[in-house]
Design a protein around this motif. Structure first.
Motif, mmCIF file in Angstrom:
data_model
loop_
_atom_site.group_PDB
_atom_site.id
_atom_site.type_symbol
_atom_site.label_atom_id
_atom_site.label_comp_id
_atom_site.label_asym_id
_atom_site.label_seq_id
_atom_site.Cartn_x
_atom_site.Cartn_y
_atom_site.Cartn_z
ATOM 1 N N CYS A 176 27.447 75.286 65.828
ATOM 2 C CA CYS A 176 27.330 76.724 66.504
ATOM 3 C C CYS A 176 26.851 76.272 68.034
ATOM 4 O O CYS A 176 27.068 77.285 68.913
ATOM 5 C CB CYS A 176 25.942 77.638 65.739
ATOM 6 N N LEU A 177 26.038 75.351 68.260
ATOM 7 C CA LEU A 177 25.458 75.128 69.508
ATOM 8 C C LEU A 177 26.582 74.318 70.627
ATOM 9 O O LEU A 177 26.358 74.304 71.772
ATOM 10 C CB LEU A 177 24.365 74.484 69.568
ATOM 11 N N PHE A 178 27.691 73.650 69.794
ATOM 12 C CA PHE A 178 28.339 72.807 70.720
ATOM 13 C C PHE A 178 28.933 73.498 71.781
ATOM 14 O O PHE A 178 29.166 72.934 72.899
ATOM 15 C CB PHE A 178 29.247 72.048 69.624
ATOM 16 N N ILE A 207 22.977 74.199 77.596
ATOM 17 C CA ILE A 207 21.832 73.814 77.247
ATOM 18 C C ILE A 207 21.166 72.493 78.016
ATOM 19 O O ILE A 207 20.213 72.552 78.339
ATOM 20 C CB ILE A 207 22.104 73.178 75.669
ATOM 21 N N TYR A 208 22.092 71.674 78.368
ATOM 22 C CA TYR A 208 21.615 70.676 79.270
ATOM 23 C C TYR A 208 21.305 71.315 80.739
ATOM 24 O O TYR A 208 20.211 70.791 81.332
ATOM 25 C CB TYR A 208 22.850 69.535 79.644
ATOM 26 N N THR A 209 21.850 72.412 81.315
ATOM 27 C CA THR A 209 21.479 72.896 82.358
ATOM 28 C C THR A 209 20.034 73.464 82.232
ATOM 29 O O THR A 209 19.220 73.319 83.204
ATOM 30 C CB THR A 209 22.242 73.996 82.924
ATOM 31 N N LYS A 237 25.050 64.602 73.244
ATOM 32 C CA LYS A 237 23.926 63.845 72.543
ATOM 33 C C LYS A 237 22.616 64.927 72.562
ATOM 34 O O LYS A 237 21.908 64.779 71.510
ATOM 35 C CB LYS A 237 23.436 62.634 73.450
ATOM 36 N N LEU A 238 22.340 65.587 73.685
ATOM 37 C CA LEU A 238 21.356 66.596 73.656
ATOM 38 C C LEU A 238 21.569 67.669 72.764
ATOM 39 O O LEU A 238 20.731 68.109 72.044
ATOM 40 C CB LEU A 238 21.490 67.226 75.233
ATOM 41 N N THR A 239 22.659 68.194 72.641
ATOM 42 C CA THR A 239 22.991 69.273 71.460
ATOM 43 C C THR A 239 22.749 69.003 70.154
ATOM 44 O O THR A 239 22.150 69.357 69.439
ATOM 45 C CB THR A 239 24.634 69.765 71.526
ATOM 46 N N TYR A 297 18.010 60.732 82.804
ATOM 47 C CA TYR A 297 17.148 62.072 82.775
ATOM 48 C C TYR A 297 17.000 62.438 81.418
ATOM 49 O O TYR A 297 15.844 62.856 80.893
ATOM 50 C CB TYR A 297 17.845 63.174 83.755
ATOM 51 N N LEU A 298 17.872 62.363 80.596
ATOM 52 C CA LEU A 298 18.004 62.712 79.340
ATOM 53 C C LEU A 298 17.060 61.916 78.457
ATOM 54 O O LEU A 298 16.228 62.378 77.564
ATOM 55 C CB LEU A 298 19.353 62.790 78.673
#
Length: 264
Positions: free
Chosen positions: A38-40, A46-48, A78-80, A159-160
């Motif tokens: 759902c988030l992809f 999301i990264y922003t 990766k963040l998602t 940063y991540l």
């Protein structure tokens, strides 16, 4: 034949436990995958959002950069995935509770369930504390001490890794009250002992802050001080918890209390 029967009776519950454990683990994996699916679509947004605390302190005209060819795709991906894992924590804890609850007495459930719920609330609180308070402070500091002639242009992958370390560190640090209450409840330590070792705990908080956070005094202090305060919160509420086993009648059946269940 009669000698083998007890062995079979002992093996069956273990097989049943492992089967249920596998089922609950699969449910956790499915929940993470569904949330990720759902988030992809919103991975870039999301990264922003996560990078906003740094971008607002970048010099005028400066931007974040991607030094690897695949970073613009892999880093938000990766963040998602990590966000999906964090959002699935209530489902994961529900499965954990469903697995251990049949083995607890009613009076034990009255302590264990609030601890499970509060653990996820505290973890989210630690992450929110890092995002809304710690990140703006440390990124403002980093931007203000950038040497003259050096452009502050942070790699998105670096940063991540940096913020994930801080998210995890603060999330785990905010679990200290739960850990303290558990230790008091099962009788490993008592409140008087924790009060005696308070100076060593304070030193330990700063040592842990030094290990878990990047090598700057601001993030270390911002982790160590909340850890100490949360330790004090755990000691306070731990004093209100009756130690497990203090009263033998706790292990007996109470009215309406069922003994720990044995799964078939």
């Amino acid at each position: 034949m009669s000698e083998q029967k007890p062995d079979q009776d002992q093996e069956m519950p273990l097989v049943s436990h492992l089967t249920e454990l596998r089922t609950r683990l699969l449910r956790c994996v499915v929940a993470i995958f569904l949330i990720f699916a759902c988030l992809f679509y919103f991975a870039q947004r999301i990264y922003t959002l996560v990078s906003a605390p740094l971008r607002q302190y970048l010099p005028e005209g400066a931007t974040m950069i991607a030094t690897d060819v695949a970073s613009p795709f892999l880093t938000p991906f990766k963040l998602t995935m990590v966000v999906a894992l964090f959002l699935a924590m209530p489902v994961i804890l529900h499965q954990v509770w469903g697995f251990i609850a049949p083995g607890l007495y009613k009076h034990e459930k009255r302590v264990a369930l609030p601890l499970l719920v509060s653990s996820i609330v505290l973890f989210y609180s630690g992450m929110a504390f890092a995002y809304f308070l710690v990140f703006p402070l440390i990124f403002h500091f980093f931007a203000s001490v950038t040497p003259e002639g050096v452009s502050m242009m942070t790699d998105i992958s670096s940063y991540l890794d940096f913020v994930m370390t801080l998210f995890f560190a603060f999330g785990v640090a905010f679990e200290i009250p739960v850990a303290v209450i558990l230790l008091i409840w099962i009788g490993v330590v008592d409140v008087a002992y924790l009060k005696r070792i308070r100076p060593y705990v304070i030193i330990g908080c700063f040592v842990v802050g030094m290990i878990l956070t990047p090598p700057d005094i601001f993030s270390q202090t911002l982790l160590a001080v909340p850890m100490w305060l949360l330790f004090e919160v755990g000691v306070f509420f731990g004093g209100l918890i009756r130690k497990r086993g203090d009263h033998p009648e706790d292990d007996a059946e109470e009215p309406g209390d069922q003994p720990p269940a044995t799964r078939p």
